[in-house]
Scaffold this active site. Structure first.
Site, PDB file in Angstrom:
ATOM      1  N   GLU A 189      -5.718  17.177  -5.147  1.00 47.71           N
ATOM      2  CA  GLU A 189      -6.970  16.953  -4.125  1.00 47.71           C
ATOM      3  C   GLU A 189      -6.519  16.326  -3.069  1.00 47.71           C
ATOM      4  OE1 GLU A 189      -8.325  12.706  -6.693  1.00 47.71           O
ATOM      5  OE2 GLU A 189      -8.995  14.294  -7.629  1.00 47.71           O
ATOM      6  N   GLU A 237      -9.991   8.492  -7.056  1.00 49.68           N
ATOM      7  CA  GLU A 237      -8.682   8.750  -7.884  1.00 49.68           C
ATOM      8  C   GLU A 237      -8.170   7.470  -7.971  1.00 49.68           C
ATOM      9  OE1 GLU A 237      -6.803  10.452 -10.791  1.00 49.68           O
ATOM     10  OE2 GLU A 237      -8.753  11.827  -9.821  1.00 49.68           O
ATOM     11  N   ASP A 282     -11.964   6.648 -19.452  1.00 52.59           N
ATOM     12  CA  ASP A 282     -12.771   7.784 -19.694  1.00 52.59           C
ATOM     13  C   ASP A 282     -14.300   7.256 -18.394  1.00 52.59           C
ATOM     14  OD1 ASP A 282     -11.504   9.056 -21.792  1.00 52.59           O
ATOM     15  OD2 ASP A 282     -13.292   7.870 -23.026  1.00 52.59           O
ATOM     16  N   TRP A 317     -20.428  20.057  -0.100  1.00 55.44           N
ATOM     17  CA  TRP A 317     -19.964  21.284   0.191  1.00 55.44           C
ATOM     18  C   TRP A 317     -21.236  22.356   0.865  1.00 55.44           C
ATOM     19  CZ3 TRP A 317     -15.730  22.732   3.397  1.00 55.44           C
ATOM     20  CH2 TRP A 317     -14.182  22.222   2.991  1.00 55.44           C
ATOM     21  N   SER A 374       1.061  -1.150   0.175  1.00 62.60           N
ATOM     22  CA  SER A 374      -0.292   0.528  -0.415  1.00 62.60           C
ATOM     23  C   SER A 374       1.384   0.950  -0.085  1.00 62.60           C
ATOM     24  CB  SER A 374      -1.216   0.013   1.272  1.00 62.60           C
ATOM     25  OG  SER A 374      -2.094  -1.032   0.961  1.00 62.60           O
ATOM     26  N   PHE A 410      -3.754  13.342  -8.141  1.00 61.05           N
ATOM     27  CA  PHE A 410      -3.544  12.937  -7.205  1.00 61.05           C
ATOM     28  C   PHE A 410      -3.518  13.845  -6.046  1.00 61.05           C
ATOM     29  CE2 PHE A 410      -2.187  10.505  -3.108  1.00 61.05           C
ATOM     30  CZ  PHE A 410      -3.417   9.984  -2.793  1.00 61.05           C
ATOM     31  N   GLU A 416      -0.251   3.175 -26.707  1.00 65.89           N
ATOM     32  CA  GLU A 416      -0.963   2.070 -28.284  1.00 65.89           C
ATOM     33  C   GLU A 416      -2.284   2.361 -27.621  1.00 65.89           C
ATOM     34  OE1 GLU A 416      -0.651  -1.580 -25.719  1.00 65.89           O
ATOM     35  OE2 GLU A 416       1.072  -0.566 -26.742  1.00 65.89           O
ATOM     36  N   HIS A 435      -5.967   1.283 -27.312  1.00 64.71           N
ATOM     37  CA  HIS A 435      -6.177   0.722 -27.100  1.00 64.71           C
ATOM     38  C   HIS A 435      -7.794   0.590 -27.053  1.00 64.71           C
ATOM     39  CE1 HIS A 435      -8.623  -2.954 -25.458  1.00 64.71           C
ATOM     40  NE2 HIS A 435      -7.749  -4.182 -26.369  1.00 64.71           N
TER      41      HIS A 435
END
Length: 113
Positions: free
Chosen positions: A36, A71, A93, A108, A19, A33, A83, A85
């Site tokens: 954030e 994230e 996406d 918030w 981790s 990241f 490449e 794919h």
């Protein structure tokens, strides 16, 4: 990954170090990241300053932590290789959509109104 067949306490220790390696990798390779994390460092103290009860504080800070979790998952689906794919692009996406959906702004706004 050495030690993936470990048992008991050794497995827990190995999981901890795997981790930590994951956190190092995401910090090094993922700009979103890092942004954030900065957001969390700014908003967590703000949440304690602008709220009066612990439930609101947990919701505000927890919403930012949820964005970080999504994230991490989005970063984990990065595919090795340059490449194109179709399925890899679709996965990224969809991961990006998950991050957008997890954005904490609505929590918030609701609490601060």
């Amino acid at each position: 990954m050495a030690g993936q067949n470990a048992k008991g306490f050794k497995r827990i220790v190995n999981a901890f170090f795997f981790s930590v390696a994951g956190f190092k990798a995401v910090w090094k390779h993922e700009e979103a990241f890092r942004q954030e994390i900065i957001l969390l460092l700014v908003t967590a103290p703000l949440a304690f300053w602008i709220t009066v009860n612990n439930i609101e504080r947990v919701l505000l800070v927890g919403s930012i932590v949820a964005v970080l979790l999504v994230e991490l998952l989005n970063s984990a689906i990065d595919r090795i290789g340059h490449e194109h794919h179709e399925l890899s692009g679709r996965a990224k996406d969809i991961g990006s959509a998950a991050v957008m959906l997890s954005l904490a702004a609505f929590v918030w706004v609701i609490i601060l109104i």
